[in-house]
Design an enzyme around this catalytic site. Sequence first.
Site, mmCIF file in Angstrom:
data_model
loop_
_atom_site.group_PDB
_atom_site.id
_atom_site.type_symbol
_atom_site.label_atom_id
_atom_site.label_comp_id
_atom_site.label_asym_id
_atom_site.label_seq_id
_atom_site.Cartn_x
_atom_site.Cartn_y
_atom_site.Cartn_z
ATOM 1 N N ASP A 48 0.839 -1.205 0.000
ATOM 2 C CA ASP A 48 0.000 0.000 0.000
ATOM 3 C C ASP A 48 0.873 1.253 0.000
ATOM 4 O OD1 ASP A 48 0.893 -0.078 2.596
ATOM 5 O OD2 ASP A 48 -1.079 0.224 3.519
ATOM 6 N N SER A 49 2.201 1.073 0.000
ATOM 7 C CA SER A 49 3.117 2.187 -0.293
ATOM 8 C C SER A 49 2.788 2.766 -1.668
ATOM 9 C CB SER A 49 4.577 1.718 -0.251
ATOM 10 O OG SER A 49 4.755 0.544 -1.005
ATOM 11 N N ASP A 87 -1.181 -6.200 -0.441
ATOM 12 C CA ASP A 87 -1.355 -5.533 0.855
ATOM 13 C C ASP A 87 -2.822 -5.178 1.076
ATOM 14 O OD1 ASP A 87 0.130 -4.804 3.045
ATOM 15 O OD2 ASP A 87 1.077 -3.074 2.096
ATOM 16 N N LYS A 116 -1.128 -9.342 2.943
ATOM 17 C CA LYS A 116 -0.389 -8.854 4.110
ATOM 18 C C LYS A 116 -1.278 -7.882 4.867
ATOM 19 C CE LYS A 116 3.124 -5.721 3.833
ATOM 20 N NZ LYS A 116 2.588 -4.623 4.661
ATOM 21 N N GLU A 118 -1.301 -5.306 8.687
ATOM 22 C CA GLU A 118 -0.494 -4.730 9.763
ATOM 23 C C GLU A 118 -1.148 -4.962 11.120
ATOM 24 O OE1 GLU A 118 0.168 -0.584 8.913
ATOM 25 O OE2 GLU A 118 1.071 -1.012 6.953
ATOM 26 N N GLU A 185 9.193 -3.883 10.512
ATOM 27 C CA GLU A 185 9.606 -2.585 9.963
ATOM 28 C C GLU A 185 10.004 -1.626 11.091
ATOM 29 O OE1 GLU A 185 6.892 -0.830 7.160
ATOM 30 O OE2 GLU A 185 8.035 1.038 7.067
HETATM 31 O O1 KIV Z 1 3.524 -1.091 1.574
HETATM 32 C C1 KIV Z 1 4.702 -1.479 1.563
HETATM 33 O O2 KIV Z 1 5.448 -1.259 0.606
HETATM 34 C C2 KIV Z 1 5.177 -2.205 2.733
HETATM 35 C C3 KIV Z 1 6.646 -2.477 2.821
HETATM 36 C C4 KIV Z 1 7.375 -1.255 3.180
HETATM 37 C C5 KIV Z 1 6.944 -3.609 3.742
HETATM 38 O O3 KIV Z 1 4.424 -2.533 3.577
#
Ligand code: KIV
Length: 282
Positions: A48-49, A87, A116, A118, A185
Amino acid sequence: MPKQLTAPAIAARKRSDGADPLVMITAYDAPSARAVDAAGADLILVGDSLAMVVLGYDDTLQVTVDDMAHHVAAVARATPRPFVVGDLPWMSYHVDPAETVRNAATLIRAGAKAVKLEGGRKRLPMIEAIVDAEIPVMGHLGLTPQSVNAMGGFRIQGKTADAAMALVDDAKALDAAGCFAIVLEGVPDVVAQRVTEAVSVPTIGIGAGDGCDGQVLVYHDLLGIEDRMAPKFVRRYADLGTATVEALSQFVADVRGGAFPSESETYHASDDLSEALSLYAG
Ligand code: KIV
């Protein structure tokens, strides 16, 4: 080239058992997925970056499940060999387990092999529901960017003994709930090392030192695509931002100076067509 991995194969990749470190790189579209594949990485994270490095937001809170699915699908269309993780964005796994599973399924149907999310123990009901639906889950602990407002900024986590032990307990809970890997992280190296020793599945670090079972970096950060202030854990392997602006500036100058297009970059008509067109010339 490393072979194509599965979630159970990744879950078994502990360096303490002699395994090679896992390498994960983010990607958000077909060209970046093909590049990460060609580089031989083990996993692609459609992170989600996306919100910050592609879509121009200041944090990751603005992206939706539909945004993520759109980019997971673009990555999947490149049919990359690395294992693709999608994500789950903020608020897609916070309300109730049924909605969480539906959102996870949307990313799987878009082409991800796992999702993924959090957070630690408070996310256990959601993690268990997704795992029950036969979808592999990667955890993410420490500096969790979706908690930016609760944390008061993007801050290193686990800096006190209590916070470090809470991280270890969170990691153990995620391991017991069936996560096949855990991203760590923004935590001190000794904390990451302790977490890594405490869990049976691999930890994948970003700003967590060299004691993890693998490492992940964001595609745009490691390639230097933009000149933004990067945290100290980012190693820039290229300066594509500068190279890009230089190339674009050359094109602008060539067009303005009449140097583009050249003869060899131009299609020419047959003599007959040229003659016919000349008949119509005013
Ligand atoms: O969203 C992302 O790119 C991430 C990584 C920094 C692990 O969660």
